[in-house]
Design an enzyme around this catalytic site. Sequence first.
Site, mmCIF file in Angstrom:
data_model
loop_
_atom_site.group_PDB
_atom_site.id
_atom_site.type_symbol
_atom_site.label_atom_id
_atom_site.label_comp_id
_atom_site.label_asym_id
_atom_site.label_seq_id
_atom_site.Cartn_x
_atom_site.Cartn_y
_atom_site.Cartn_z
ATOM 1 N N ASP A 1 -3.842 12.953 22.654
ATOM 2 C CA ASP A 1 -2.615 12.811 21.866
ATOM 3 C C ASP A 1 -2.733 13.439 20.490
ATOM 4 O O ASP A 1 -1.722 13.772 19.879
ATOM 5 C CB ASP A 1 -2.249 11.326 21.722
ATOM 6 C CG ASP A 1 -1.565 10.783 22.964
ATOM 7 O OD1 ASP A 1 -1.317 11.588 23.886
ATOM 8 O OD2 ASP A 1 -1.293 9.578 23.022
ATOM 9 N N ASP B 1 0.821 -1.213 0.000
ATOM 10 C CA ASP B 1 0.000 0.000 0.000
ATOM 11 C C ASP B 1 0.855 1.263 0.000
ATOM 12 O O ASP B 1 0.454 2.293 -0.557
ATOM 13 C CB ASP B 1 -0.913 -0.001 1.226
ATOM 14 C CG ASP B 1 -2.037 -1.019 1.109
ATOM 15 O OD1 ASP B 1 -2.242 -1.538 -0.006
ATOM 16 O OD2 ASP B 1 -2.686 -1.313 2.127
ATOM 17 N N GLY B 2 2.039 1.193 0.619
ATOM 18 C CA GLY B 2 2.931 2.356 0.628
ATOM 19 C C GLY B 2 3.362 2.752 -0.774
ATOM 20 O O GLY B 2 3.518 3.945 -1.075
#
Length: 532
Positions: free
Chosen positions: A405, A296-297
Site C-alpha cells: 500500500d 498535536d495537530g
Amino acid sequence: MTTRKLNSTDSHGNGEASLPCSRPDNGFSDSLTLFHSEKAVQELLQQTPIQHTDDHLIEFSEALRTVAKALKQAAEGKAFAQAEAAEWKRRFELERAQNQQLQHKGKSPGECNGDINTQQMENSTNQPMLRNEANEQSENCCTNGLCSHEILHDGETDSHAKAVQNKMMRKASFKLSWWCKGDISDQHKHDIVSFERGNITAAGRSSKQISLKWESSPQTVLVMTKPNSTSVQILCADMIRWMKEHKKLNIYVEPRVMGELLSESSYFNFVQTWKDEKEILSLHTKVDLVVTLGGDGTVLWAASMFKGPVPPIVSFSLGSLGFMTPFHSEQYRDCLDSILKGPISITLRHRMQCHVIRDAAKNEYETEEPILVLNEVTIDRGISSFLANLECYCDNSFVTRVQGDGLILSTTSGSTAYSLGAGGSMVHPQVPGILFTPICPHSLSFRPLILPEHVTIRVQVPFNSRSPAWASFDGKHRKQLAAGDALVCSMAPWPVPTACQIDSTSDFLRSIHDGLHWNLRKTQSVDGPRDL
C-alpha cells in the site's frame, strides 16, 4: 537538470524503448540507430520465414533490449546526480552569500560555533549558519551550550523585514545547555568513544536534558489556536488579556483569530497579525515564544509556519491524545509565568526536509520548493487498485523495492503517529533517526527499519510502475508522483524546540501511558501456585 527517460515495457515485454540521441553522455554514440536496428529486427522476425536465422535474430533483439535497459538505468542515475548537484550548488551559493554579508558587517563566518545537535551539524556543514539577527551586535556565542544565535536565523534578510524589525523591540536571546541533576558544572561531555592505550571504550554516560535559559526577557508571543472551538476561543481571549496586562507582552495571532477577537471586543486592537506570505517568512525574527492551544495537530500547524528556525513552543493540551502537548490549560498562568522566567527543559524535535524531483523537469530551476515535516511523509498508491511500486535508496545504495500500500518515512516525533499504526516502533523524540515503515507490504519478511539521521533517502516511482504514487506531508500538501519522479528526504537543520512539563523522558512516557494506555494490564494475583 536535463532528464533522459525510457518508456518502460509492458508486462509482455512488447513496449518500445525511446533512447536519447542528442549526445553520447552514456558512452553510446548513436543510440537512435540501436532503436531502429531493434525495430527492424522485430519486423524481420515477423515477416521473414527463414528458420535458421530466427534464433540469431532473437538473440540480437534481446541484446538490444539489454542495451536499452542499461541506457535507461544510466539516464536515471545521471538525472539523480544532476538534481543532487543542483541542490548542493544552491546550498553553497546561499552560504557564500551569507558569508559575504557577515564579512561586510565586520564578522567572520566562523564566529558562532555552538551545536544544536552535534551529529546533525557535523553532517550539515553546507547549511546556512544559524544566528539571531536581533542580537548579532550585542550577544556573544556561548562556548558550553547552544545559543539562540544558532537557532533563530535562516540566512535570508530583506529591506522590508529590517524596516519592520526596527520598529519592534529587540528580540529575546537565550542559551541552550545540557543539564543533568547533580551536574553543577553544566558541561556536556562531547566524547562518546575514547581510544586509550589501544583499548576502545565508551565514555561515561549520564541522563542529559536540554535546558533553555533566557538571556533577555521575552517580549513577543505568537498564539495559535485550534479552529472551530468555542472553549478555545474563550481561553485564547482570557490568556491574551492576561499576558498583555500582567506581562506587558506584544501579541501576534493568526488573521482568523484576529477577526474572532475583534468581533468579541475592540479591546483587542493591540493584537498584531500578518497580511501575506512575505511577513510570515520573517516571523521568526520577531517572535520569542509560540503558545499553542489545541492538540498535536495545532503544534504541527505552528511548526509549518516557520520554514527555517522555530522559536520555542509551549503547547497546552486541548485536543484528543496530545503526545506533544504536556501542559494543562487550567494552570496556564503558573505555566507561562514559570516559562517566561526560565530556565525550562525543552525537547528538540527533528524535522525532515523533502524535495520532489520531477522526471519531466528540464533543469534544476524547475524543481519544487522543499517541504518540512515534523511527523512523517507518506507515499501510497492513492485510489489505484494496483500495488504501490517504489524503489528506495539510502545514500545512493539500493535498499528495497516496496510493493504494497505504500511507505512511511517518519521522524522519531512521528513514531507515535501513522508509523505506529503501520507497525513501526515507538521511539523517544530525542533519538536522532528516520523510521522506514512499510504500509501493508505484500511480503511476510518486510519489517520496519530505523535509519541514522544523517542519511539521505530517495524514493522513486520506476518507469514500469502500473500506476502513479501519491505523497502527503504531515497529512497535507498531497502530490502525485508519476513514473520517473522521485522524493528525496533528509534531516532538516532546523529542529522544533518544545517546552517540557518535567523533562523529555518523563513527558514521553506519560504521553504513551495516558494517550495509548501502553501495556495496561491487571496485575497478576498474589495468591495462587508458587515455585517452591
